[in-house]
Design an enzyme around this catalytic site. Sequence first.
Site, PDB file in Angstrom:
ATOM      1  N   LYS A  79       1.009  -2.189   0.573  1.00  7.61           N
ATOM      2  CA  LYS A  79      -0.417  -1.829   0.623  1.00  7.61           C
ATOM      3  C   LYS A  79      -0.736  -1.186   1.967  1.00  7.61           C
ATOM      4  O   LYS A  79      -0.227  -1.608   3.009  1.00  7.61           O
ATOM      5  CB  LYS A  79      -1.262  -3.089   0.403  1.00  7.61           C
ATOM      6  CG  LYS A  79      -2.757  -2.821   0.251  1.00  7.61           C
ATOM      7  CD  LYS A  79      -3.497  -4.102  -0.107  1.00  7.61           C
ATOM      8  CE  LYS A  79      -4.996  -3.913  -0.167  1.00  7.61           C
ATOM      9  NZ  LYS A  79      -5.711  -5.153  -0.533  1.00  7.61           N
ATOM     10  N   SER A 154      -8.898  -4.988  -4.244  1.00  4.70           N
ATOM     11  CA  SER A 154      -8.622  -3.766  -3.505  1.00  4.70           C
ATOM     12  C   SER A 154      -7.143  -3.344  -3.555  1.00  4.70           C
ATOM     13  O   SER A 154      -6.804  -2.238  -3.183  1.00  4.70           O
ATOM     14  CB  SER A 154      -9.040  -3.950  -2.047  1.00  4.70           C
ATOM     15  OG  SER A 154      -8.274  -5.000  -1.464  1.00  4.70           O
ATOM     16  N   SER A 178      -8.317  -9.873  -4.301  1.00  3.77           N
ATOM     17  CA  SER A 178      -7.789  -8.504  -4.299  1.00  3.77           C
ATOM     18  C   SER A 178      -6.353  -8.355  -4.774  1.00  3.77           C
ATOM     19  O   SER A 178      -5.871  -7.239  -4.920  1.00  3.77           O
ATOM     20  CB  SER A 178      -7.914  -7.898  -2.898  1.00  3.77           C
ATOM     21  OG  SER A 178      -9.264  -7.708  -2.595  1.00  3.77           O
TER      22      SER A 178
END
Length: 487
Positions: A79, A154, A178
Amino acid sequence: MNLLSLTAVELGKKIKEHEVTVEEATKAALDAIRAKEETINSFVTVDEEGAMARAKEVQKGIDEGIITGPLAGVPVAIKDNMCTKGMLTTCSSKILYNFIPTYTAEAVLNLEKAGAVIIGKTNMDEFAMGSTTETSAFGVTRNPWNTEHVPGGSSGGSCAAVAAEECYYALGSDTGGSIRQPSSFCGVTGIKPTYGTVSRYGLIAYGSSLDQIGPVAKDVTDCATILEAITSYDEKDSTSVKRDDTDFTSALVDDVKGMKIGIPRDYLGEGLDAEVKDAILAAAKKLEKKGAIIEEFDLSLVEYAIPAYYVIAAAEASSNLARFDGVKYGYRTKEYEGLHNMYKKSRSEGFGPEVKRRIMLGSFVLSSGYYDAYYLKALRTKALIKQAFDKAFAKYDVIIGPAAPTTAPKLGESLSDPLKMYLGDVYTVSVNLAGLPGITVPCGLDSKGLPIGLQMIGDCFKEKNIIRAAYSFEQTREYKHSPVAEA
């Protein structure tokens, strides 16, 4: 043989047994990214040259018997809010569009020690603020099951990349769901460990008391194996916890006989989609058939989790994001008069609307006269939510429920109503407020063919309970964990 349809552990075995080389596995992932990225947009940065060079290096280590772990040679996506030395790390924000860190996040270093090959950085909601991966400065990520829908957020880029079979597994971060919510939307498995289990050093902070790094993969075995690899005590992280029970793979046992599982009635009420509810209750029945004791109970305080979470997260975000001012790194406005004007213009132009909204909300709740009324009240509520979970875990080994009230919404639907987007986190945020571990596993598809995720929550430092329950449930699963495999 389609290498990308293998799980990370399966590929690791084939590499170890010299059936596949690390370079072949890495090339397969890079080819898949080239073929699918135009549609999915799950990556911000792809490091083809670096990945192939690293593949050669890892292969040599494996051949010489230096690198021996189960993930040796398996390519991974990271990420875009975890620092990677020499590789662009943007938090999917314009303000960090050119930021190349001089060090690597501890969790990523642990993966490299285990022989991982980093192929790139995945798209995300800007600074992890959002539930759809639509607030990214680099465009929206699409759900591989249906590209008109969001992948969640996210960590939507990480979950979409695994579901689209562009990589074997990925790292995400979880501040209020997330990892677990996009895993639900994308039909993959994701785990958020107990707060303090995985070092946050090198994770660009959003809400420091809530953020935690975790794996996203195709199944529970992969998640337990990856979590074992990234867990470590780290002196550089003041919230890191020394643990000696991190052999998470020992919990991969198909046995839930006598396990007490609670379902909060509050999670099955108003706002929950009927198809999601049916899938969750059907999953509970399967566990019951395997010998688990299932009970419904009242968790209480669920309605206060969202306001408490958004007050605390926004307050911490406004403080953490103050460092992005255009002085030392990142975006700086071209024309300005004096220092204060430069700060103002750089931040106004560099941050997106959702980040600005949360910075302003956080600054407001921390301001003189409102601190007691909002921030302190939210902290007291957080303590009460933790007490409610403590009470529940005195009786139950695992709590189960949905990861999200609906399946993945269509692109553009949530952004038009931020409040609706915030309410979509109702089942996940309390886990972060209480610092608990949680896992999402796929448990079915709705009538539109979109995945539904089952969330399992454990007590602090009891990851093994949720891994065992999730693994046992997974053995009852008859459908594929990727739309690619489905096709």
